[in-house]
Write a protein that holds these residues in place. Structure first.
Motif, PDB file in Angstrom:
ATOM      1  N   LEU A 386       0.825  -1.205   0.000  1.00 57.09           N
ATOM      2  CA  LEU A 386       0.000   0.000   0.000  1.00 57.09           C
ATOM      3  C   LEU A 386       0.861   1.259   0.000  1.00 57.09           C
ATOM      4  CD1 LEU A 386      -2.123  -2.160   0.783  1.00 57.09           C
ATOM      5  CD2 LEU A 386      -3.215  -0.394   2.204  1.00 57.09           C
ATOM      6  N   ILE A 387       0.445   2.235  -0.808  1.00 55.91           N
ATOM      7  CA  ILE A 387       1.025   3.571  -0.812  1.00 55.91           C
ATOM      8  C   ILE A 387      -0.128   4.564  -0.773  1.00 55.91           C
ATOM      9  CG2 ILE A 387       3.086   2.866  -2.098  1.00 55.91           C
ATOM     10  CD1 ILE A 387       1.813   4.109  -4.607  1.00 55.91           C
ATOM     11  N   ASN A 388       0.176   5.798  -0.417  1.00 52.72           N
ATOM     12  CA  ASN A 388      -0.854   6.862  -0.376  1.00 52.72           C
ATOM     13  C   ASN A 388      -2.069   6.423   0.433  1.00 52.72           C
ATOM     14  OD1 ASN A 388       0.763   8.385  -2.212  1.00 52.72           O
ATOM     15  ND2 ASN A 388      -0.175   7.285  -3.933  1.00 52.72           N
ATOM     16  N   SER A 389      -1.828   5.647   1.489  1.00 51.26           N
ATOM     17  CA  SER A 389      -2.922   5.047   2.253  1.00 51.26           C
ATOM     18  C   SER A 389      -2.810   5.331   3.749  1.00 51.26           C
ATOM     19  CB  SER A 389      -2.944   3.532   2.026  1.00 51.26           C
ATOM     20  OG  SER A 389      -3.165   3.224   0.669  1.00 51.26           O
ATOM     21  N   ALA A 390      -2.356   6.553   4.090  1.00 49.89           N
ATOM     22  CA  ALA A 390      -2.267   7.006   5.481  1.00 49.89           C
ATOM     23  C   ALA A 390      -1.489   5.989   6.323  1.00 49.89           C
ATOM     24  CB  ALA A 390      -3.661   7.279   6.043  1.00 49.89           C
ATOM     25  N   GLU A 391      -2.034   5.635   7.505  1.00 51.44           N
ATOM     26  CA  GLU A 391      -1.291   4.757   8.417  1.00 51.44           C
ATOM     27  C   GLU A 391      -1.159   3.328   7.911  1.00 51.44           C
ATOM     28  OE1 GLU A 391      -5.526   4.802  10.304  1.00 51.44           O
ATOM     29  OE2 GLU A 391      -4.276   6.053   8.989  1.00 51.44           O
ATOM     30  N   PHE A 392      -1.881   2.986   6.822  1.00 52.30           N
ATOM     31  CA  PHE A 392      -1.785   1.635   6.277  1.00 52.30           C
ATOM     32  C   PHE A 392      -0.715   1.515   5.181  1.00 52.30           C
ATOM     33  CE2 PHE A 392      -6.166   2.359   7.702  1.00 52.30           C
ATOM     34  CZ  PHE A 392      -6.263   1.375   8.669  1.00 52.30           C
ATOM     35  N   SER A 393      -0.121   2.617   4.803  1.00 55.08           N
ATOM     36  CA  SER A 393       0.940   2.587   3.798  1.00 55.08           C
ATOM     37  C   SER A 393       2.093   1.710   4.288  1.00 55.08           C
ATOM     38  CB  SER A 393       1.456   4.005   3.525  1.00 55.08           C
ATOM     39  OG  SER A 393       0.466   4.777   2.888  1.00 55.08           O
ATOM     40  N   GLY A 394       2.652   0.933   3.365  1.00 56.78           N
ATOM     41  CA  GLY A 394       3.749   0.043   3.686  1.00 56.78           C
ATOM     42  C   GLY A 394       3.310  -1.373   4.003  1.00 56.78           C
ATOM     43  N   LEU A 395       2.017  -1.579   4.250  1.00 54.41           N
ATOM     44  CA  LEU A 395       1.522  -2.922   4.526  1.00 54.41           C
ATOM     45  C   LEU A 395       1.328  -3.693   3.228  1.00 54.41           C
ATOM     46  CD1 LEU A 395      -1.225  -2.293   7.260  1.00 54.41           C
ATOM     47  CD2 LEU A 395       1.131  -3.089   7.602  1.00 54.41           C
ATOM     48  N   ALA A 396       1.568  -4.995   3.276  1.00 56.69           N
ATOM     49  CA  ALA A 396       1.239  -5.852   2.131  1.00 56.69           C
ATOM     50  C   ALA A 396      -0.282  -5.953   2.017  1.00 56.69           C
ATOM     51  CB  ALA A 396       1.858  -7.235   2.317  1.00 56.69           C
ATOM     52  N   SER A 397      -0.760  -6.203   0.800  1.00 58.28           N
ATOM     53  CA  SER A 397      -2.205  -6.179   0.542  1.00 58.28           C
ATOM     54  C   SER A 397      -3.001  -7.057   1.499  1.00 58.28           C
ATOM     55  CB  SER A 397      -2.490  -6.595  -0.903  1.00 58.28           C
ATOM     56  OG  SER A 397      -2.140  -5.576  -1.801  1.00 58.28           O
ATOM     57  N   LYS A 398      -2.580  -8.312   1.655  1.00 54.70           N
ATOM     58  CA  LYS A 398      -3.330  -9.235   2.504  1.00 54.70           C
ATOM     59  C   LYS A 398      -3.361  -8.753   3.958  1.00 54.70           C
ATOM     60  CE  LYS A 398      -4.661 -12.640  -0.229  1.00 54.70           C
ATOM     61  NZ  LYS A 398      -6.085 -13.028  -0.375  1.00 54.70           N
ATOM     62  N   GLU A 399      -2.221  -8.267   4.427  1.00 54.50           N
ATOM     63  CA  GLU A 399      -2.138  -7.751   5.792  1.00 54.50           C
ATOM     64  C   GLU A 399      -2.997  -6.499   5.937  1.00 54.50           C
ATOM     65  OE1 GLU A 399       1.317  -6.228   8.956  1.00 54.50           O
ATOM     66  OE2 GLU A 399       1.837  -6.740   6.881  1.00 54.50           O
ATOM     67  N   ALA A 400      -2.957  -5.647   4.905  1.00 54.71           N
ATOM     68  CA  ALA A 400      -3.730  -4.408   4.938  1.00 54.71           C
ATOM     69  C   ALA A 400      -5.231  -4.679   4.934  1.00 54.71           C
ATOM     70  CB  ALA A 400      -3.356  -3.532   3.737  1.00 54.71           C
ATOM     71  N   GLN A 401      -5.659  -5.710   4.194  1.00 47.74           N
ATOM     72  CA  GLN A 401      -7.086  -6.037   4.171  1.00 47.74           C
ATOM     73  C   GLN A 401      -7.589  -6.333   5.576  1.00 47.74           C
ATOM     74  OE1 GLN A 401      -7.648  -9.209   1.361  1.00 47.74           O
ATOM     75  NE2 GLN A 401      -7.532  -7.867  -0.416  1.00 47.74           N
ATOM     76  N   LYS A 402      -6.839  -7.156   6.308  1.00 45.43           N
ATOM     77  CA  LYS A 402      -7.237  -7.496   7.678  1.00 45.43           C
ATOM     78  C   LYS A 402      -7.227  -6.251   8.569  1.00 45.43           C
ATOM     79  CE  LYS A 402      -5.326 -12.193   7.341  1.00 45.43           C
ATOM     80  NZ  LYS A 402      -4.284 -13.121   7.858  1.00 45.43           N
ATOM     81  N   ALA A 403      -6.211  -5.421   8.420  1.00 51.02           N
ATOM     82  CA  ALA A 403      -6.087  -4.235   9.268  1.00 51.02           C
ATOM     83  C   ALA A 403      -7.197  -3.226   8.989  1.00 51.02           C
ATOM     84  CB  ALA A 403      -4.717  -3.589   9.060  1.00 51.02           C
ATOM     85  N   ILE A 404      -7.527  -3.047   7.709  1.00 49.33           N
ATOM     86  CA  ILE A 404      -8.563  -2.070   7.353  1.00 49.33           C
ATOM     87  C   ILE A 404      -9.934  -2.555   7.795  1.00 49.33           C
ATOM     88  CG2 ILE A 404      -9.757  -1.007   5.383  1.00 49.33           C
ATOM     89  CD1 ILE A 404      -6.975  -0.842   4.031  1.00 49.33           C
ATOM     90  N   ILE A 405     -10.205  -3.842   7.615  1.00 48.19           N
ATOM     91  CA  ILE A 405     -11.486  -4.393   8.086  1.00 48.19           C
ATOM     92  C   ILE A 405     -11.583  -4.261   9.606  1.00 48.19           C
ATOM     93  CG2 ILE A 405     -12.817  -6.518   8.374  1.00 48.19           C
ATOM     94  CD1 ILE A 405     -11.885  -7.366   5.585  1.00 48.19           C
ATOM     95  N   ALA A 406     -10.491  -4.543  10.306  1.00 46.03           N
ATOM     96  CA  ALA A 406     -10.482  -4.419  11.767  1.00 46.03           C
ATOM     97  C   ALA A 406     -10.743  -2.979  12.184  1.00 46.03           C
ATOM     98  CB  ALA A 406      -9.146  -4.906  12.322  1.00 46.03           C
TER      99      ALA A 406
END
Length: 558
Positions: A386-406
């Motif tokens: 992820l880029i341009n995604s605030a505090e989620f930038s730098g996360l891999a897609s699969k990891e980011a999906q879980k974090a954003i849903i949470a």
């Protein structure tokens, strides 16, 4: 020695008939084989496709008989449906007469080939006795909560006064009269096949040893299980005011929450309630309203193949994470049946969204960096970082999906959900030549099923079929009845059943000795012995609807 087929074949066919050589035994201690060929439609004449399929089944059946197996090799007729009504309109012949004359002719043709079908277990889906049991099955499903009524947007031909299947809509026009088809909200009966979506999907694993992979893949794709995030887009204050505060928000579903920071617009289905409100209250220009109505007239299948088209609705929603305003469009590629008829659009990472955004010059925001560099000429759809995604930038897609849903769930803004592409099965048809739906509309009791002892609800023979509306609805006496609950004057349902209802259980009927046919749809002891089918011979076109519906009938009966 010269082979004389006319003499020799006639001799042996007579011998087979006299000895009942092809009738299965009721001795359930024997090893069995159930060889099932597709349920043929009595179109009038057999063709080489019939010959190919039935000779394959015949060869297999004869092989197993030779090896000592108790063989069930049946034939019947999938005899309800539109072709008989079309013949009635074209030739002025009653659908029943046309159908049963065709059955007689085709039966003789098949017999001339010497095919080893059971003659005692032959039946037609339009037989009154078959309808009786089919209606009982429908009522039992209704009592079990698997049948309900709802209104849905369907293809409607105003000239023929009937609903059309997607396959009967050709370039936006009726296949019969060539007049424009409109999308109309109409009531109908539905079976809750979605209640068994996960079971139907799970059971594909059990079928891998016997079913072709291609068939199972088609069923899995048709069921279409997906996990993702469901959340609401809140309308902007200006949008709420424009819509007279009749709407505050709408829900969307996405399987790619990792791309949420790339949202640059949202799109609604042409039939969405907000779109209809804007049209009804003339909150859009006449030109835009005409464009949207043109989209509404096109069936879902044709839209999927059509170029992407849309109209700005001149309203905005608020991005749930950035707080920025996002424009809302109506788009022909958004379907009202899936995900609530609304989507978040991420053109940088979705090909469909990219095509639409490019056409209408909408912003394209990259939020995923992957192995394929994003150069603005096409979408990059693979997972990445992820880029341009605030505090989620730098996360891999699969990891980011879980974090954003949470995050959405913690803030009570959304939730993780499982969706299926599979939709409940609409079985209502506004036509004569089908099994009547055994329901009654009572002014006191509401919608009630007919009593079992009053079945079958049979079709009247004295009808005139012109292709304009449902003859049952126009019949002077047939639909008038009394309520089975309170005895008040009531109206019969005039819709008939989709022919797939008949072909979803016919194979069970074959398993039962005809001496029991009057009393039960099928005998459980017999079905337990003969099922499962050992060899099915049918085309790949049966992979989804027929074979999936048959599995649903099995699941719902368990």
């Amino acid at each position: 020695m010269q082979y004389n087929p006319l003499e020799l074949e006639k001799k042996w066919q007579q011998t087979w008939d006299e000895t009942q050589a092809f009738e299965p035994s009721n001795d359930f201690s024997k090893a069995k084989k159930y060889i099932l060929s597709m349920f043929p439609y009595p179109s009038g004449r057999i063709h080489m496709g019939h010959v190919r399929n039935y000779t394959i089944g015949d060869a297999i059946a004869r092989h197993h008989r030779k090896n000592g197996f108790n063989v069930l090799h049946p034939i019947g007729w999938d005899s309800f449906g539109m072709p008989a009504e079309n013949a009635a309109i074209k030739h002025g012949v009653h659908p029943k007469k046309w159908t049963y004359e065709n059955i007689d002719y085709m039966r003789k043709e098949l017999a001339s080939l010497g095919l080893s079908f059971s003659k005692k277990r032959e039946f037609a889906a339009s037989d009154v006795l078959y309808t009786k049991h089919e209606q009982r099955i429908f009522i039992e499903m209704f009592n079990k909560g698997l049948v309900y009524q709802k209104s849905a947007t369907l293809n409607w031909c105003n000239t023929c006064q009937t609903v059309l299947a997607n396959e009967q809509v050709e370039e936006g026009c009726c296949w019969r009269c060539d007049n424009p088809v409109e999308q109309r909200l109409l009531p109908g009966y539905y079976l809750k096949i979605t209640q068994y979506a996960q079971e139907l999907l799970d059971d594909c694993e059990k079928l891998k040893a016997g079913w072709p992979n291609q068939v199972l893949t088609m069923q899995e794709n048709w069921i279409g299980r997906s996990e993702g995030l469901e959340f609401s887009f809140n309308l902007s204050d200006e949008a709420k005011a424009k819509l007279a505060h009749q709407f505050e928000s709408y829900k969307v579903f996405t399987t790619r929450p990792d791309t949420i920071y790339g949202v640059s617009y949202s799109a609604l289905a042409p039939e969405h309630a907000i779109v209809n409100y804007l049209i009804e209250h003339k909150l859009l220009s006449d030109e835009k309203i005409a464009q949207i109505k043109a989209m509404q007239r096109v069936g879902a299948r044709e839209r999927a193949q059509a170029p992407k088209e849309g109209v700005s609705l001149e309203i905005e929603v608020i991005h749930p994470l950035t707080g920025e305003k996002v424009p809302v469009w109506v788009a022909n590629f958004v379907l009202i049946e899936y995900g609530g008829g609304a989507v978040m659009a991420v053109p940088a990472h979705d090909e469909r969204d990219f095509e639409f955004a490019t056409k209408y010059n909408l912003p394209i925001i990259q939020s995923i960096e992957s192995n394929t560099p994003f150069d603005g000429t096409c979408a990059t759809t693979e997972y990445g970082t992820l880029i341009n995604s605030a505090e989620f930038s730098g996360l891999a897609s699969k990891e980011a999906q879980k974090a954003i849903i949470a995050h959405f769930e913690a803030q009570k803004m959304g939730t993780k959900v499982i969706n299926y592409k599979l939709r409940d099965w609409g079985i209502s048809r506004q036509r004569y030549w089908g099994a009547p739906i055994p329901m009654i509309h009572c002014p006191k009791c509401g919608l009630v099923p007919e009593k079992f002892e009053n079945l079958p609800v049979s079709l009247p023979d004295d009808v005139e079929i012109k292709g304009e509306g449902n003859p049952l609805d126009k019949h002077p006496t047939w639909k008038y009845t009394t309520c089975p609950c309170c005895g008040a004057d009531a109206i019969r349902e005039t819709d008939t059943m989709d022919t797939f209802f008949q072909s979803s259980w016919y194979f069970l009927r074959y398993t039962t000795d005809p001496s029991l046919w009057n009393d039960v749809p099928f005998d459980k002891e017999s079905a337990n012995y003969w099922m499962n089918v050992d060899q099915y011979i049918g085309g790949i076109e049966h992979a989804i609807l027929h074979l999936l519906y048959a599995r649903f009938f099995y699941q719902s009966a368990s």
